[in-house]
Design a protein around this motif. Structure first.
Motif, PDB file in Angstrom:
ATOM      1  N   ASP B 160       0.828  -1.198   0.000  1.00 44.21           N
ATOM      2  CA  ASP B 160       0.000   0.000   0.000  1.00 44.21           C
ATOM      3  C   ASP B 160       0.870   1.258   0.000  1.00 44.21           C
ATOM      4  OD1 ASP B 160      -1.809   2.109   0.732  1.00 44.21           O
ATOM      5  OD2 ASP B 160      -3.170   0.592   1.527  1.00 44.21           O
ATOM      6  N   PRO B 161       0.682   2.141  -1.003  1.00 48.38           N
ATOM      7  CA  PRO B 161       1.516   3.352  -1.056  1.00 48.38           C
ATOM      8  C   PRO B 161       1.281   4.297   0.127  1.00 48.38           C
ATOM      9  CG  PRO B 161      -0.233   3.462  -2.685  1.00 48.38           C
ATOM     10  CD  PRO B 161      -0.253   2.072  -2.115  1.00 48.38           C
ATOM     11  N   ARG B 162       0.174   4.080   0.851  1.00 48.11           N
ATOM     12  CA  ARG B 162      -0.107   4.952   1.996  1.00 48.11           C
ATOM     13  C   ARG B 162       0.681   4.540   3.224  1.00 48.11           C
ATOM     14  NH1 ARG B 162      -6.394   4.096   2.231  1.00 48.11           N
ATOM     15  NH2 ARG B 162      -5.644   2.007   1.753  1.00 48.11           N
ATOM     16  N   THR B 163       1.202   3.317   3.224  1.00 44.85           N
ATOM     17  CA  THR B 163       1.849   2.835   4.440  1.00 44.85           C
ATOM     18  C   THR B 163       3.230   2.234   4.209  1.00 44.85           C
ATOM     19  OG1 THR B 163       0.646   0.774   4.140  1.00 44.85           O
ATOM     20  CG2 THR B 163      -0.280   2.320   5.721  1.00 44.85           C
ATOM     21  N   SER B 164       3.666   2.092   2.973  1.00 47.56           N
ATOM     22  CA  SER B 164       4.914   1.368   2.739  1.00 47.56           C
ATOM     23  C   SER B 164       5.763   2.017   1.643  1.00 47.56           C
ATOM     24  CB  SER B 164       4.575  -0.079   2.378  1.00 47.56           C
ATOM     25  OG  SER B 164       5.169  -0.469   1.179  1.00 47.56           O
ATOM     26  N   SER B 165       7.079   1.998   1.811  1.00 46.56           N
ATOM     27  CA  SER B 165       7.977   2.605   0.816  1.00 46.56           C
ATOM     28  C   SER B 165       7.939   1.905  -0.537  1.00 46.56           C
ATOM     29  CB  SER B 165       9.415   2.639   1.316  1.00 46.56           C
ATOM     30  OG  SER B 165       9.491   3.302   2.527  1.00 46.56           O
ATOM     31  N   LEU B 168       4.816   2.950  -2.291  1.00 44.03           N
ATOM     32  CA  LEU B 168       4.943   4.284  -2.869  1.00 44.03           C
ATOM     33  C   LEU B 168       5.830   4.230  -4.110  1.00 44.03           C
ATOM     34  CD1 LEU B 168       4.303   7.291  -2.606  1.00 44.03           C
ATOM     35  CD2 LEU B 168       6.281   7.524  -1.114  1.00 44.03           C
ATOM     36  N   ARG B 319       2.370  13.965  -4.156  1.00 41.64           N
ATOM     37  CA  ARG B 319       2.126  12.630  -3.613  1.00 41.64           C
ATOM     38  C   ARG B 319       0.662  12.423  -3.225  1.00 41.64           C
ATOM     39  NH1 ARG B 319       4.955  11.990   1.450  1.00 41.64           N
ATOM     40  NH2 ARG B 319       2.894  12.321   2.310  1.00 41.64           N
ATOM     41  N   LYS B 320       0.110  13.401  -2.508  1.00 43.49           N
ATOM     42  CA  LYS B 320      -1.271  13.239  -2.042  1.00 43.49           C
ATOM     43  C   LYS B 320      -2.228  13.073  -3.210  1.00 43.49           C
ATOM     44  CE  LYS B 320      -1.415  15.286   2.503  1.00 43.49           C
ATOM     45  NZ  LYS B 320      -1.866  16.377   3.353  1.00 43.49           N
ATOM     46  N   ILE B 323      -1.850   9.666  -4.754  1.00 42.73           N
ATOM     47  CA  ILE B 323      -2.451   8.600  -3.937  1.00 42.73           C
ATOM     48  C   ILE B 323      -3.970   8.602  -4.098  1.00 42.73           C
ATOM     49  CG2 ILE B 323      -2.949   7.942  -1.543  1.00 42.73           C
ATOM     50  CD1 ILE B 323      -0.006   8.316  -0.934  1.00 42.73           C
ATOM     51  N   TRP B 326      -4.749   6.941  -7.262  1.00 41.18           N
ATOM     52  CA  TRP B 326      -4.621   5.489  -7.098  1.00 41.18           C
ATOM     53  C   TRP B 326      -5.854   4.913  -6.401  1.00 41.18           C
ATOM     54  CZ3 TRP B 326      -4.058   3.202  -2.122  1.00 41.18           C
ATOM     55  CH2 TRP B 326      -3.818   1.828  -2.128  1.00 41.18           C
ATOM     56  N   LEU B 327      -6.303   5.623  -5.340  1.00 42.81           N
ATOM     57  CA  LEU B 327      -7.479   5.159  -4.595  1.00 42.81           C
ATOM     58  C   LEU B 327      -8.695   5.088  -5.499  1.00 42.81           C
ATOM     59  CD1 LEU B 327      -7.483   6.912  -1.093  1.00 42.81           C
ATOM     60  CD2 LEU B 327      -7.569   4.464  -1.563  1.00 42.81           C
ATOM     61  N   LYS B 328      -8.901   6.160  -6.290  1.00 41.64           N
ATOM     62  CA  LYS B 328     -10.064   6.201  -7.180  1.00 41.64           C
ATOM     63  C   LYS B 328      -9.997   5.079  -8.203  1.00 41.64           C
ATOM     64  CE  LYS B 328     -11.920  10.801  -6.891  1.00 41.64           C
ATOM     65  NZ  LYS B 328     -10.840  11.768  -6.568  1.00 41.64           N
TER      66      LYS B 328
END
Lengths: 540, 332
Positions: B160-165, B168, B319-320, B323, B326-328
């Motif tokens: 998950d790009p929100r929690t891991s390098s 991302l 980045r935001k 992300i 990506w979510l959409k």
């Protein structure tokens, strides 16, 4: 506050207030500290609020379903285990029920994938018999399987403990009246189950709300985003402490709201007076066949992932693992941490319950008293949904300002673990403590027993079994906890779950599997140890 | 019970009592760097042999957490150096104003891309790659495009790009290759994604357990299996579009009381005393001068023809938004 003639009530209430203050301080301080360092208010656009709304819906949905299934499955399992009080291996089964709690989520997730995954045992079996293609559990199904694995065991263990408190007189009566199984359930078991069920269900619900790794991995991706993930993200990747606190507050409010609704359904605690051995139940013969089936089914569901964990652990190079000094350091740290946290949790729980008992006994009607009662209920419930990442970061800010960050870290970790164990301890001890009170109060009053003397002579002996169980759960929870310990990194402060994660994070998954097995072993050892905690003269 | 409790508390405190009081350099880093099997302990020995000082590692869970810790501590931090963040975080780190220019010679630095950052010094690098199980996949995807458009029944586990390098990293990789079409690429790729894990460990664990035949990791991952397990079963797929890079760096805190010593360490970091320990302990490519030859396994690794890297400022600024994109695209 009005007190009776003896000096007894006051210290108990005071101790309860101190415990309550301690809990409030430990939770509120870090949240305030995080808000205080905020450079600006959180940026909450309409889009973001829409996102929060959708993940809130999902969070409640998965937690609600998980709780419902866990509890529905736990009731028959607990009834069967309570009815059959003597079958061989029952002790071991009861101990195993506390084990899932001690296993790091990452380990359980891999165990569940090995059983239920695309390439798992069940898929392989189904495919080889040509029944169907590979299972696809990724999504709500996977989340539910994992949460039921964790929480059915927990709920069943707590229900067994409650059912075992039913006094033998009831069973004699049931035998005389030739109660059928349905009558037994309706007139004897259900009142007891109903009195503890709201507490157990709320505990399970909170554990599922706060679940993180399970939800992401088995949920199949960002569709399965929960509030906890958003909190973690806003505190870590976005470094937006106020938003993290706001989301944590939302999560708290959500649970508090649901508990207010749920609180209406709660009933008074059934009066129980079981001292010593669980009763031999008259209905144990008639239901033997169905009970065996229920226990076998429940155990298979729980045992398969555990077996997968054992099988992958057993191949580990244990010689290599135990030859590393860091393993022993981690082991000692984890054991000390577990013992400290469990002791602290029990002390806090006792203080709160003794105060509550005193207030109930003297029917103190004041507004202060009722405020105390409800904040106690809340503190015993809501701690679990304050994300450890928030408590940890907040305390770090506070301690850093005072220059104590490194030396105080282990103490904070122990306190956070104790706070997380408190809801378990309260639920296990409350029926026993408050129930006992109603029976023994008059006796103690006529004998003039109070304070420590009463605790030693009357309370402790009859509460031993509940204390042991509460201690076991608290110790299991903190020996397996990763969250709190990971927050204050320092090369010297390594716990077993942390070591496991480090091994896992550097390709050494085989060694990690071995450590998981050892962790489970030590946890069983702690549970066994807790069961040996008996005051000299008393046999239980 | 109370006595046991006091005893336990005392024992806990004793576990973290400070050691001696020599001239001390404090370096914050992520925990796998300083684990017993990581490069940290060996580098500590090597550096202390030449500096007449004590090197203290303070390990936090991961790279992002080290930077957060610095932010939480602000100018009161006792860190002299932060080591371990990558180029997706350097702009954010610089923006805190807590770091100062390194001021050392960068002659030793060897990277596939030019290095111009004046605040941070690189110490190793790697390329993200899709690692596949050669016993399950005979024809691996030959390009990123083949990965995106391939058979949905052939699964991959990503982070998950929100929690891991690494998570991302893949997000930036797809952005660097597909630009404005990244969202569409993600929608297609998500059909092949078995699941998205919060960290590298869960993903790699599921991969080695055989649950999915592909995982997002590094080109250097096969080297570990070759060196430590003598197997070539796990291989990296080479993509002609290029592979996104991760460059890990270190920087000096403005608040450091030991700046000459800190500079000495960064200088040391670009030389063999540090770099020799990187390949087989951190499983990354050294970014400076080594004196030991690399193990043979490193010769067999995929060497990307093209290295992709978005500018640190662009990553920090977008980045935001990326992300959200990506979510959409993946929750549709």
């Amino acid at each position: 506050m009005k007190t009776s003639g003896t000096a007894g009530p006051k210290p108990a209430v005071l101790a309860g207030l101190v415990a309550l203050g301690f809990i409030g301080l430990a939770v509120a301080t870090p949240m305030l500290a995080l808000v205080a360092i905020a450079p600006a208010l959180p940026d909450l656009s309409g889009d973001y609020l829409g996102f929060v709304w959708s993940i809130t819906k999902f969070t409640v949905l998965q937690a609600g379903l998980s709780t419902l299934l866990s509890v529905l499955a736990a009731i028959p399992l607990a009834r069967a285990l309570a009815r059959q009080a003597t079958f061989p291996g029952r002790h071991i089964v009861l101990r195993l029920l506390a084990l899932p709690l001690a296993l790091p989520a990452l380990v359980v997730v891999l165990g569940i994938v090995e059983v239920w995954g695309r390439q798992g045992w069940i898929s392989t079996m189904l495919q080889s018999t040509g029944l169907s293609g590979p299972l696809n559990i990724y999504g709500l199904a996977g989340i539910l399987i994992a949460h039921v694995f964790f929480n059915m065991a927990l709920a069943a263990r707590l229900l067994v403990a409650a059912l075992e408190q039913i006094p033998p007189e009831n069973w004699r009566l049931a035998a005389q009246l030739s109660f059928s199984s349905r009558h037994v359930f309706r007139h004897i078991e259900w009142p007891v189950i109903r009195s503890v069920l709201p507490g157990i269900a709320s505990l399970v619900f909170m554990l599922c709300i706060a679940s993180f790794a399970v939800v992401l991995v088995l949920g199949g991706g960002p569709k399965a985003t929960t509030l906890e993930v958003a909190i973690y993200q806003s505190l870590r990747f976005d470094f937006d402490p106020p938003r993290a606190v706001l989301l944590a507050g939302l999560q708290l409010a959500l649970c508090a709201g649901l508990f207010v609704l749920g609180g209406r359904m709660a009933t008074d605690i059934a009066v129980m007076s079981s001292v010593g051995k669980p009763a031999r139940r008259p209905d144990r013969f008639a239901s033997r066949r169905i009970d065996s089936l229920v226990v076998a089914a429940g155990l298979t569901f729980l045992a398969l992932p555990m077996l997968a964990i054992v099988l992958s652990g057993i191949a580990a190079p244990f010689g290599v693992i135990v030859s590393q000094p860091v393993f022993w350091r981690a082991l000692v740290t984890s054991l000390i941490l577990a013992l400290t946290a469990a002791t602290l949790a029990l002390v806090m729980a006792w203080c709160l319950l003794a105060a509550q008992r005193t207030i109930m006994r003297h029917r103190i009607p004041s507004r202060t008293a009722s405020a105390f009662m409800s904040s106690m209920q809340a503190s015993g419930s809501l701690i679990l949904v304050v994300p450890p990442v928030v408590i940890g970061a907040g305390w770090f800010v506070v301690l850093h300002r005072t220059g104590l960050a490194n030396s105080a870290a282990p103490v904070i970790v122990a306190i956070v673990n104790a706070l997380m164990a408190l809801p378990f301890a309260l639920r296990i001890l409350r029926p026993a403590v408050v129930g006992q009170a109603q029976i023994h109060d008059r006796l103690c009053a006529s004998l003039g027993l109070s304070g420590l003397q009463r605790w030693r002579l009357i309370d402790l002996p009859v509460l031993t079994r509940s204390f042991a169980l509460a201690f076991a759960f608290a110790a299991a929870l903190s020996i397996g906890d990763l969250g709190a310990a990971a927050l204050f990194g320092s090369a010297d402060f390594v716990t077993l779950p942390l070591l496991l994660l480090q091994k896992m994070g550097s390709y050494r998954s085989v060694e990690a599997a071995g450590i998981a097995l050892l962790l489970a072993g030590f946890c069983l050892g702690l549970i066994w140890l807790a069961e040996q905690l008996k005051p000299g003269a008393q046999t239980s | 019970m109370l006595r046991l409790f006091t005893l336990c508390l005392a024992a806990l405190m004793a576990l973290v009592l400070p050691a001696s009081a020599k001239d001390k350099l404090t370096v914050y880093t992520y925990d796998s760097f300083v684990s017993d099997w990581g490069p940290g302990p060996k580098i500590k020995t090597a550096f202390e042999a030449s500096c007449n000082c004590e090197l203290e590692w303070v390990a936090v869970a991961d790279a992002v957490a080290t930077l957060n810790r610095i932010k939480l501590e602000g100018s009161g931090s006792k860190a002299d150096i932060l080591l371990g963040i990558d180029t997706s975080l350097t702009a954010e780190a610089s923006a805190t104003g807590l770091f100062e220019e390194h001021g050392i010679s960068t002659d030793n630095i060897k990277l596939p891309v030019p290095w111009t950052d004046k605040t941070f010094v690189p110490y190793d690098y790697g390329h993200f790659a899709i690692i596949y199980d050669s016993e399950k996949i005979k024809t691996p995807p030959a390009s990123l495009d083949e990965l995106v458009n391939g058979d949905p029944e052939q699964k991959i586990v990503i982070q998950d790009p929100r929690t891991s390098s690494p998570g991302l990293g893949l997000l930036l990789w797809i952005k660097a290759v597909y630009g404005d079409k990244a969202g569409e690429a993600w929608t297609k790729l998500s059909r092949r994604v078995l699941t998205v894990t919060p960290g590298w460990s869960e993903a790699y664990g599921m991969f080695t357990k055989g649950e999915a035949p592909m995982v997002l990791s590094y080109t250097t991952s096969p080297a570990y299996h070759m060196v430590a397990e003598s197997t070539e079963r796990y291989r990296a797929a080479s993509f002609p579009e290029g592979h996104y890079m991760q460059i890990e760096v270190a920087g000096i805190l403005k608040s450091s009381q030991n700046k000459p010593l800190a500079r000495q360490f960064l200088d040391f970091m670009t030389g063999p005393g540090f770099q020799n320990h990187i390949p087989t302990n951190n499983w990354m490519w050294p970014a400076g001068k080594t004196s030991d030859a690399l193990p043979d396994a490193f010769d067999k690794l995929v060497k990307p023809a093209k290295s992709l890297l978005l500018s640190a400022d662009e990553v920090n600024a977008s980045r935001k938004a990326w992300i959200d994109e990506w979510l959409k695209a993946t929750t549709r």
